[in-house]
Motif scaffolding. Structure first.
Motif, PDB file in Angstrom:
ATOM      1  N   ALA A  60       0.754  -1.394   0.110  1.00 53.15           N
ATOM      2  CA  ALA A  60       0.022  -0.176   0.159  1.00 53.15           C
ATOM      3  C   ALA A  60       0.792   1.212  -0.049  1.00 53.15           C
ATOM      4  N   VAL A  61       1.998   1.172   1.042  1.00 51.45           N
ATOM      5  CA  VAL A  61       3.026   2.384   0.837  1.00 51.45           C
ATOM      6  C   VAL A  61       3.419   2.607  -0.758  1.00 51.45           C
ATOM      7  N   GLN A  62       3.877   1.346  -1.373  1.00 48.03           N
ATOM      8  CA  GLN A  62       4.586   1.711  -2.513  1.00 48.03           C
ATOM      9  C   GLN A  62       3.413   2.036  -3.587  1.00 48.03           C
ATOM     10  N   ARG A  63       2.301   1.755  -3.389  1.00 45.91           N
ATOM     11  CA  ARG A  63       1.239   2.445  -4.432  1.00 45.91           C
ATOM     12  C   ARG A  63       1.095   3.841  -4.162  1.00 45.91           C
ATOM     13  N   LEU A  64       1.170   4.375  -2.858  1.00 46.04           N
ATOM     14  CA  LEU A  64       1.341   5.905  -2.633  1.00 46.04           C
ATOM     15  C   LEU A  64       2.535   6.313  -3.377  1.00 46.04           C
ATOM     16  N   ILE A  65       3.754   5.687  -3.336  1.00 45.73           N
ATOM     17  CA  ILE A  65       4.923   6.251  -3.851  1.00 45.73           C
ATOM     18  C   ILE A  65       4.942   6.229  -5.196  1.00 45.73           C
ATOM     19  N   GLU A  66       4.167   5.337  -5.871  1.00 48.18           N
ATOM     20  CA  GLU A  66       3.870   5.290  -7.241  1.00 48.18           C
ATOM     21  C   GLU A  66       3.041   6.459  -7.579  1.00 48.18           C
ATOM     22  N   THR A  67       1.922   6.700  -6.933  1.00 50.68           N
ATOM     23  CA  THR A  67       1.023   7.919  -7.162  1.00 50.68           C
ATOM     24  C   THR A  67       1.974   9.248  -7.276  1.00 50.68           C
ATOM     25  N   LEU A  68       2.825   9.131  -6.191  1.00 56.34           N
ATOM     26  CA  LEU A  68       3.500  10.439  -6.117  1.00 56.34           C
ATOM     27  C   LEU A  68       4.570  10.817  -7.338  1.00 56.34           C
ATOM     28  N   GLN A  69       5.026   9.495  -7.862  1.00 60.86           N
ATOM     29  CA  GLN A  69       5.985   9.392  -9.109  1.00 60.86           C
ATOM     30  C   GLN A  69       5.366   9.802 -10.134  1.00 60.86           C
ATOM     31  N   SER A  70       4.068   9.395 -10.379  1.00 67.41           N
ATOM     32  CA  SER A  70       3.629   9.503 -11.932  1.00 67.41           C
ATOM     33  C   SER A  70       2.179   9.820 -12.203  1.00 67.41           C
ATOM     34  N   ALA A  71       1.468  10.113 -11.023  1.00 73.53           N
ATOM     35  CA  ALA A  71       0.112  10.612 -11.266  1.00 73.53           C
ATOM     36  C   ALA A  71       0.146  12.127 -11.745  1.00 73.53           C
ATOM     37  N   PRO A  72      -1.044  12.371 -12.206  1.00 67.54           N
ATOM     38  CA  PRO A  72      -1.086  14.012 -12.277  1.00 67.54           C
ATOM     39  C   PRO A  72      -1.080  14.805 -11.088  1.00 67.54           C
ATOM     40  N   ALA A  73      -0.766  15.877 -11.308  1.00 63.13           N
ATOM     41  CA  ALA A  73      -0.311  16.861 -10.247  1.00 63.13           C
ATOM     42  C   ALA A  73      -1.248  16.829  -8.990  1.00 63.13           C
ATOM     43  N   ASN A  74      -2.377  17.028  -9.548  1.00 60.74           N
ATOM     44  CA  ASN A  74      -3.628  17.161  -8.568  1.00 60.74           C
ATOM     45  C   ASN A  74      -3.768  15.732  -7.856  1.00 60.74           C
ATOM     46  N   GLU A  75      -3.788  14.640  -8.384  1.00 61.16           N
ATOM     47  CA  GLU A  75      -3.685  13.401  -7.574  1.00 61.16           C
ATOM     48  C   GLU A  75      -2.406  13.190  -6.927  1.00 61.16           C
ATOM     49  N   ALA A  76      -1.321  13.623  -7.245  1.00 64.95           N
ATOM     50  CA  ALA A  76      -0.162  13.205  -6.664  1.00 64.95           C
ATOM     51  C   ALA A  76       0.100  14.071  -5.259  1.00 64.95           C
ATOM     52  N   THR A  77      -0.434  15.443  -5.282  1.00 68.59           N
ATOM     53  CA  THR A  77      -0.413  16.025  -4.297  1.00 68.59           C
ATOM     54  C   THR A  77      -1.011  15.441  -2.999  1.00 68.59           C
ATOM     55  N   GLU A  78      -2.233  14.791  -3.441  1.00 68.75           N
ATOM     56  CA  GLU A  78      -2.944  14.394  -2.114  1.00 68.75           C
ATOM     57  C   GLU A  78      -2.558  13.090  -1.378  1.00 68.75           C
ATOM     58  N   VAL A  79      -1.162  12.610  -1.938  1.00 71.10           N
ATOM     59  CA  VAL A  79      -0.566  11.523  -1.203  1.00 71.10           C
ATOM     60  C   VAL A  79       0.726  12.176  -0.438  1.00 71.10           C
ATOM     61  N   ILE A  80       0.967  13.382  -0.512  1.00 71.17           N
ATOM     62  CA  ILE A  80       2.210  13.890  -0.035  1.00 71.17           C
ATOM     63  C   ILE A  80       2.174  13.750   1.533  1.00 71.17           C
ATOM     64  N   GLY A  81       1.010  14.039   2.148  1.00 69.97           N
ATOM     65  CA  GLY A  81       0.866  14.132   3.631  1.00 69.97           C
ATOM     66  C   GLY A  81       1.010  12.718   4.040  1.00 69.97           C
ATOM     67  N   LEU A  82       0.203  11.776   3.705  1.00 76.54           N
ATOM     68  CA  LEU A  82       0.540  10.295   4.131  1.00 76.54           C
ATOM     69  C   LEU A  82       1.849   9.927   3.909  1.00 76.54           C
ATOM     70  N   LEU A  83       2.492  10.049   2.863  1.00 78.36           N
ATOM     71  CA  LEU A  83       3.924   9.503   2.562  1.00 78.36           C
ATOM     72  C   LEU A  83       4.620  10.341   3.432  1.00 78.36           C
ATOM     73  N   SER A  84       4.491  11.553   3.737  1.00 76.45           N
ATOM     74  CA  SER A  84       5.431  12.226   4.824  1.00 76.45           C
ATOM     75  C   SER A  84       5.391  11.478   6.257  1.00 76.45           C
ATOM     76  N   GLN A  85       4.347  10.830   6.297  1.00 71.67           N
ATOM     77  CA  GLN A  85       4.372  10.032   7.640  1.00 71.67           C
ATOM     78  C   GLN A  85       5.072   8.513   7.437  1.00 71.67           C
ATOM     79  N   LEU A  86       4.675   8.269   6.293  1.00 73.69           N
ATOM     80  CA  LEU A  86       4.985   6.660   6.073  1.00 73.69           C
ATOM     81  C   LEU A  86       6.550   6.295   5.340  1.00 73.69           C
ATOM     82  N   SER A  87       6.796   7.272   4.619  1.00 77.16           N
ATOM     83  CA  SER A  87       7.976   7.150   3.814  1.00 77.16           C
ATOM     84  C   SER A  87       8.590   8.476   3.434  1.00 77.16           C
TER      85      SER A  87
END
Length: 107
Positions: A60-87
């Motif tokens: 699940a964490v890897q899926r969030l990382i992939e979202t940050l790496q390759s998703a459109p900006a509006n989608e990628a920005t939504e995972v930054i908070g969670l990833l800041s905690q997890l990775s």
């Protein structure tokens, strides 16, 4: 599944067995957590969602990382908070390059 996540946020606790249920479809359920975090208004809720994603495991964490790496900006920005905690190391590594790619209105 969204109802389970909403109930978790409402009660402030992860119910017994929830991670097992969500873990059965970790990729889709991590996406539900992405959506839920974009609607979070309180730090405690975001931290609780971080615990849920952590409980779902590395996939699940890897899926969030992939979202940050390759998703459109509006989608990628939504995972930054969670990833800041997890990775946080993934955020530090990926975010600078992504910021340079996004339109100014997204950054």
């Amino acid at each position: 599944m969204p109802e389970f996540i909403e109930d978790t946020l409402r009660t402030g606790q992860i119910p017994d067995g929830l991670l097992d249920i969500l873990g059965a479809g970790a990729e889709g359920d991590a996406a539900l957590c992405d959506q839920a975090v974009s609607n979070c208004g309180f730090r405690e809720d975001c931290e609780l969602l971080g615990q849920v994603v952590h409980g779902l495991g590395e996939e699940a964490v890897q899926r969030l990382i992939e979202t940050l790496q390759s998703a459109p900006a509006n989608e990628a920005t939504e995972v930054i908070g969670l990833l800041s905690q997890l990775s946080p190391e993934a955020v530090e590594r990926i975010l600078p390059a992504r910021l340079a790619q996004w339109p100014r209105t997204s950054a």
